[in-house]
Write a protein that holds these residues in place. Sequence first.
Motif, short mmCIF file in Angstrom:
data_model
loop_
_atom_site.label_atom_id
_atom_site.label_comp_id
_atom_site.label_asym_id
_atom_site.label_seq_id
_atom_site.Cartn_x
_atom_site.Cartn_y
_atom_site.Cartn_z
N GLU A 249 0.84 -1.20 0.00
CA GLU A 249 0.00 0.00 0.00
C GLU A 249 0.88 1.26 0.00
O GLU A 249 0.62 2.21 -0.74
CB GLU A 249 -0.92 -0.02 1.23
N ALA A 250 1.93 1.24 0.83
CA ALA A 250 2.84 2.38 0.86
C ALA A 250 3.47 2.59 -0.52
O ALA A 250 3.58 3.73 -1.00
CB ALA A 250 3.92 2.17 1.92
N CYS A 251 3.85 1.49 -1.17
CA CYS A 251 4.42 1.60 -2.52
C CYS A 251 3.40 2.15 -3.51
O CYS A 251 3.73 2.98 -4.36
CB CYS A 251 4.92 0.24 -2.99
N LEU A 252 2.14 1.68 -3.39
CA LEU A 252 1.10 2.17 -4.29
C LEU A 252 0.89 3.68 -4.12
O LEU A 252 0.67 4.40 -5.09
CB LEU A 252 -0.21 1.42 -4.04
N ILE A 253 0.96 4.12 -2.88
CA ILE A 253 0.78 5.56 -2.63
C ILE A 253 1.86 6.35 -3.37
O ILE A 253 1.57 7.30 -4.11
CB ILE A 253 0.84 5.87 -1.12
N TYR A 254 3.11 5.94 -3.20
CA TYR A 254 4.20 6.68 -3.84
C TYR A 254 4.16 6.54 -5.35
O TYR A 254 4.39 7.50 -6.08
CB TYR A 254 5.55 6.22 -3.29
N ALA A 255 3.87 5.34 -5.81
CA ALA A 255 3.85 5.12 -7.25
C ALA A 255 2.76 5.97 -7.89
O ALA A 255 2.99 6.66 -8.89
CB ALA A 255 3.62 3.65 -7.55
N THR A 256 1.55 5.96 -7.29
CA THR A 256 0.46 6.75 -7.86
C THR A 256 0.83 8.23 -7.86
O THR A 256 0.70 8.93 -8.87
CB THR A 256 -0.82 6.56 -7.04
N ALA A 257 1.29 8.71 -6.69
CA ALA A 257 1.63 10.13 -6.58
C ALA A 257 2.70 10.50 -7.60
O ALA A 257 2.62 11.55 -8.24
CB ALA A 257 2.11 10.44 -5.16
N GLY A 258 3.68 9.63 -7.79
CA GLY A 258 4.77 9.93 -8.70
C GLY A 258 4.39 9.84 -10.17
O GLY A 258 4.61 10.78 -10.94
N TRP A 259 3.77 8.74 -10.56
CA TRP A 259 3.47 8.53 -11.97
C TRP A 259 2.48 9.55 -12.51
O TRP A 259 2.55 9.96 -13.66
CB TRP A 259 2.94 7.11 -12.22
N TYR A 260 1.50 9.97 -11.68
CA TYR A 260 0.58 10.99 -12.18
C TYR A 260 1.26 12.34 -12.30
O TYR A 260 0.91 13.16 -13.14
CB TYR A 260 -0.66 11.09 -11.28
N LYS A 261 2.24 12.57 -11.43
CA LYS A 261 2.96 13.85 -11.51
C LYS A 261 3.71 13.97 -12.82
O LYS A 261 3.77 15.04 -13.42
CB LYS A 261 3.93 13.98 -10.33
N ILE A 262 4.30 12.87 -13.26
CA ILE A 262 5.07 12.90 -14.50
C ILE A 262 4.25 13.47 -15.65
O ILE A 262 4.76 14.14 -16.54
CB ILE A 262 5.55 11.47 -14.87
N GLN A 263 2.93 13.22 -15.59
CA GLN A 263 2.07 13.67 -16.69
C GLN A 263 1.72 15.15 -16.61
O GLN A 263 1.11 15.70 -17.52
CB GLN A 263 0.76 12.86 -16.67
N GLY A 264 2.09 15.80 -15.51
CA GLY A 264 1.68 17.20 -15.33
C GLY A 264 2.69 18.18 -15.90
O GLY A 264 3.90 18.04 -15.67
#
Lengths: 404, 283
Positions: A249-264
């Motif tokens: 879950e901790a990994c999912l939090i960071y992965a989601t936060a990070g991967w969506y940022k890349i698109q911004g």
Amino acid sequence: MNRLSQTLAQGLERVTGAALGPYQSAVIRIGFAGTWLLFLLREFPHRQELYGPAGPWSWNLAHQLIADNHAFTVLMWSDSRLWFEVCYLLALLASAALLVGWRTRTAAVLFMVGVLSLQNRSVFMGDGGDNVLHLMSLYLVFTRCGQVWSLDARRAGRAEAARARGERVPGDRVGPVLWALSGAVLVTAAVTGRFGGGWLVPALLWAVWAGLGLWWAAGRWTRSQQPWMLLDVLANVLHNAGLVVIMAEACLIYATAGWYKIQGSRWQDGTAVYYPLHLDYFSPWPALADLMSASGVLMMIVTYGTVMVQVAFPFTLFNRRVKNVLLVLMMAEHAVIAVVLGLPFFSLAMITADAVFLPTAFLLFLGGWASRARGRLIRRGGTRRVPPPRAPEESTAGHVGFRA
Amino acid sequence: MPERKRDGAGMDAYDEEPEALGGPAGPAGARRAGGPGTSGEDTGLEGPGPTGTGTEDTGGADAPDPAPRAGLAALSPRYRLVAGGALAVVAAVAAVHLGMVFLSLAPANTVSKRHAKAVEGWVYPEFEQNWKLFAPNPLQQNVAVQVRAQIRGEGGDLRTTGWTDLSAEDGAAIDGNLLPSHTQQNELRRAWDFLGTTHGTDNRPVGVRGALSEQYVRRIVVLRLRRDEDLDRAGTIERVQVRSRTVNVPPPAWSREKVSTSPAYRVLPWWTVTGDETEAGAR
């Protein structure tokens, strides 16, 4: 082939023979319970406005939303002010009990009930920090998070020492009373039809309650040890699965936060961090925010660094040294966020989630330091010296799964 | 339409996709509660255990070097079968759970679109989550919620107040605050977001949630207005009008970007205040 089956057998023995990561699970227990406890204390003056029956998100509004989403909350059981006050108080007590590891499993269940009840009652009051606590309170129920650094562990240690000296250890009274009490509450709730809506949380409550009863009964069963050992294995399996889910879950939090940022676009042009610092709702220290954002180069480095760290983190778990460096970076960033963006409880929850990846050696060091500090404090207070907590056994570190 | 039950607890994320849900295979019925949470010394019921083993936390510390037979190996064949089965079930449930959560977080894709129902059924309501923290782009506008009221005085006269900037009050309460309260940081901000996502551009409510969000915002503004003692004493609030004032955050001094900093307003129609709203916070 032979080696493969041997590895497999060893793996099976590890995940069924012990609840891995005792220090990691204890530190997240303390962290999440402490975060929620501090939050409840901080919001005590605002509790009516946030979760009370006459607050802006009134009982009636919540009733209409929950009829639709079937979230679990005991606060819907009655719209009386007294019921609300009792629940808030119990939520406070449950987090305190979990923090110190008093009857840890029962406390973890009550903690979960408290978190879910308050948050589901007023979903629009929360933020990311509440969301982390919501999930982790559910996952913590599955773990044996009181193996160390808890009153339960101390009690078990004392009983063991007394038995070793050949003394008779009196039977436990509190446990059965707690169990009977919670059973009565569960039955009452079921009979009066309070468990409407979702089945997940009620099923979990019943399962834990039945499990505790079985555990107690198996402990008294003298004809064979096997039933008790089976339950022990089941508890280990659930714990280890729970811990894996927490880490994932901790990994999912960071992965989601990070991967969506890349698109911004703002994260790409290096200005993203500037903007939250200048939102009225997230800038308690405008002068500090201005100072930090005075340099475009610094902003760009922090912006890119944040994305890199968040995206990279899950992959660094395969290398303990890199992982530890990233842990330090992420904890530091969250500590800064706590103050600069005015999100102390979110940050504390995230730092706690990070802590599940801390190396055992570091946690032992931390524990030793804490107990020495406590010893000094108590001696200075003039009370008699308490025996130091049991030395952390080396073999314990040996069966920590993700010993970093 | 698959509605989000919680409306993203996130603090930010303004160009969020309307719906990024999906689901994998896995019949909803495969979900288990995870079995009984049995446990060691932490159970609240101290089971001394037949061997007097209340202390698994020492994990066989003083056992001789070859690892003591523990776990599955220590069980008799029949019990081993039960434990093995339980292990398989727990592992499967954990794996499916993580898969479902992953699909609920990932952008809508081939798998998640096909199995949207299953994913939703699994994740809602208790495992809902949103981690688009300041992503894809951070919010770059300050949105302030303002309110004015029509007050019926003692003598029956009707008076319209000026606009009160409630978000400015929140901002002032947050300034220099190490521990901002959710009532200052989240309450009004997220209520306005909720209203925005449940209303069309013509300010008409969409669905049940639209009506709920209106009532919610109305209760908040009435509660806040009545904190002003002068206003509260002046009479009863008959109607309120809410508007938002949105201003772009000026770009950093070191950037060459230019954006307009003139405010944009969204003005809602006047709302009649009912007795239900005036009780908000009145204990």
